[in-house]
Design a protein around this motif. Structure first.
Motif, PDB file in Angstrom:
ATOM      1  N   ARG A  69       0.831  -1.214   0.000  1.00  0.00           N
ATOM      2  CA  ARG A  69       0.000   0.000   0.000  1.00  0.00           C
ATOM      3  C   ARG A  69       0.860   1.256   0.000  1.00  0.00           C
ATOM      4  O   ARG A  69       0.576   2.217  -0.712  1.00  0.00           O
ATOM      5  N   GLN A  70       1.928   1.253   0.795  1.00  0.00           N
ATOM      6  CA  GLN A  70       2.803   2.419   0.849  1.00  0.00           C
ATOM      7  C   GLN A  70       3.508   2.650  -0.493  1.00  0.00           C
ATOM      8  O   GLN A  70       3.653   3.793  -0.941  1.00  0.00           O
ATOM      9  N   GLU A  75       0.782   3.920  -3.044  1.00  0.00           N
ATOM     10  CA  GLU A  75       0.291   5.249  -2.683  1.00  0.00           C
ATOM     11  C   GLU A  75       1.323   6.316  -3.023  1.00  0.00           C
ATOM     12  O   GLU A  75       0.965   7.432  -3.430  1.00  0.00           O
ATOM     13  N   SER A  76       2.608   5.950  -2.926  1.00  0.00           N
ATOM     14  CA  SER A  76       3.663   6.929  -3.223  1.00  0.00           C
ATOM     15  C   SER A  76       3.750   7.229  -4.717  1.00  0.00           C
ATOM     16  O   SER A  76       4.246   8.272  -5.111  1.00  0.00           O
ATOM     17  N   PRO A 112       0.005   9.826  -5.297  1.00  0.00           N
ATOM     18  CA  PRO A 112      -0.546  10.263  -4.018  1.00  0.00           C
ATOM     19  C   PRO A 112      -1.953  10.832  -4.154  1.00  0.00           C
ATOM     20  O   PRO A 112      -2.240  11.628  -5.051  1.00  0.00           O
ATOM     21  N   GLY A 147      -5.779   6.940  -4.522  1.00  0.00           N
ATOM     22  CA  GLY A 147      -6.357   5.702  -4.003  1.00  0.00           C
ATOM     23  C   GLY A 147      -6.092   4.472  -4.850  1.00  0.00           C
ATOM     24  O   GLY A 147      -6.840   3.489  -4.757  1.00  0.00           O
ATOM     25  N   GLU A 176      -3.986   2.265  -4.454  1.00  0.00           N
ATOM     26  CA  GLU A 176      -3.673   1.117  -3.597  1.00  0.00           C
ATOM     27  C   GLU A 176      -4.914   0.338  -3.187  1.00  0.00           C
ATOM     28  O   GLU A 176      -4.807  -0.760  -2.622  1.00  0.00           O
ATOM     29  N   GLU A 177      -6.100   0.878  -3.491  1.00  0.00           N
ATOM     30  CA  GLU A 177      -7.347   0.163  -3.184  1.00  0.00           C
ATOM     31  C   GLU A 177      -7.669  -0.890  -4.233  1.00  0.00           C
ATOM     32  O   GLU A 177      -8.494  -1.771  -3.982  1.00  0.00           O
TER      33      GLU A 177
END
Length: 264
Positions: free
Chosen positions: A237-238, A241-242, A245, A248, A250-251
């Protein structure tokens, strides 16, 4: 076909720009892997699973902050093995693999972007690495002989392929009996928004073209692989997300380690 060639051309154009930019970093859709700021190359590499010892072994120009994991770390490479890297970029994982297989081993990188090949070959020549070579080609149709490599690795590249099933079939073809596949890649864990799938920038940024986890499993099985393991990275997820940014992503996508074996 026209649409596929348009996508492939866009991806090649973007990674040409990355190659020309070199160690300043960035992925295929802009600075900061789809973000807007400069890339912290060392920090990015550490988050993907590369330690200081790894990074000290590679030419400086080979690390551009690309990837979504460290496939070499899970490949279990042995002295004297032959390794093939799909989408080898500037050669970072090839040079790491070389340090594991030693002078008796051999490493081949395949990439479809001439500018990436030029950069990787320059890195290899300046470092005196005689047992690492880089070939121009598409990973769906590898310029590699049947049953000639022990291990196939790849770092966040198969998601860019327009025929992923063919990538796995060709990887199976070039592996020796008992050979291994060790890949880090972005896969879909939930339905991708239509605007993400349609965006060439998102496709080139390793998100819009991601296949579902179970689709990947089925492709591997259809190619003939056994002992298939698909494992999400703890910090997936990190990482995602990076890249973008606040969007979303990572969803619905995640960084996975993909491992399999050719029977024999």
């Amino acid at each position: 076909m026209k649409k596929k060639e348009e996508i492939r051309g866009f991806i090649r154009k973007n990674y040409k720009a990355v190659a020309l930019k070199g160690a300043d970093g960035g992925c295929g859709c802009g600075d900061g892997c789809c973000g807007t700021g400069p890339v912290d190359i060392q920090g990015t590499s550490a988050s993907l699973g590369y330690d200081e010892k790894d990074l000290a072994q590679i030419p400086g120009g080979a690390n551009m902050g690309l990837g979504c994991g460290n496939p070499v770390a899970i490949a279990g490479l042995k002295e004297g093995e032959t390794v093939l890297d799909l989408g080898s970029g500037g050669g970072m994982d090839c040079f790491l693999a070389r340090s594991r297989v030693g002078e008796a081993g051999h490493v081949i990188g395949v990439d479809m972007t001439p500018e990436m090949l030029e950069l990787a070959r320059k890195n290899a020549e300046e470092s005196g690495f005689a047992n690492v070579e880089f070939r121009l080609g598409e990973i769906e149709h590898l310029p590699v002989a049947d049953a000639s490599v022990d291990v196939v690795i790849s770092n966040c590249v198969i998601n860019l392929a327009l025929d992923k099933a063919q990538v796995f079939k060709d990887a199976y073809r070039v592996l020796k009996a008992g050979g291994r596949l060790s890949v880090s890649d972005v896969v879909a864990t939930a339905p991708l928004p239509e605007e993400v799938q349609r965006s060439l920038e998102m496709v080139a940024g390793c998100i819009g073209g991601a296949a579902y986890v179970e689709e990947i499993r089925h492709m591997l099985e259809a190619a003939g692989f056994v002992d298939i393991r698909l494992t999400p990275k703890d910090n997936s997820r990190q990482i995602l997300e990076s890249w973008v940014p606040g969007h979303g992503v990572e969803e619905y996508v995640a960084s996975f380690m993909i491992e399999a074996r050719k029977e024999g």
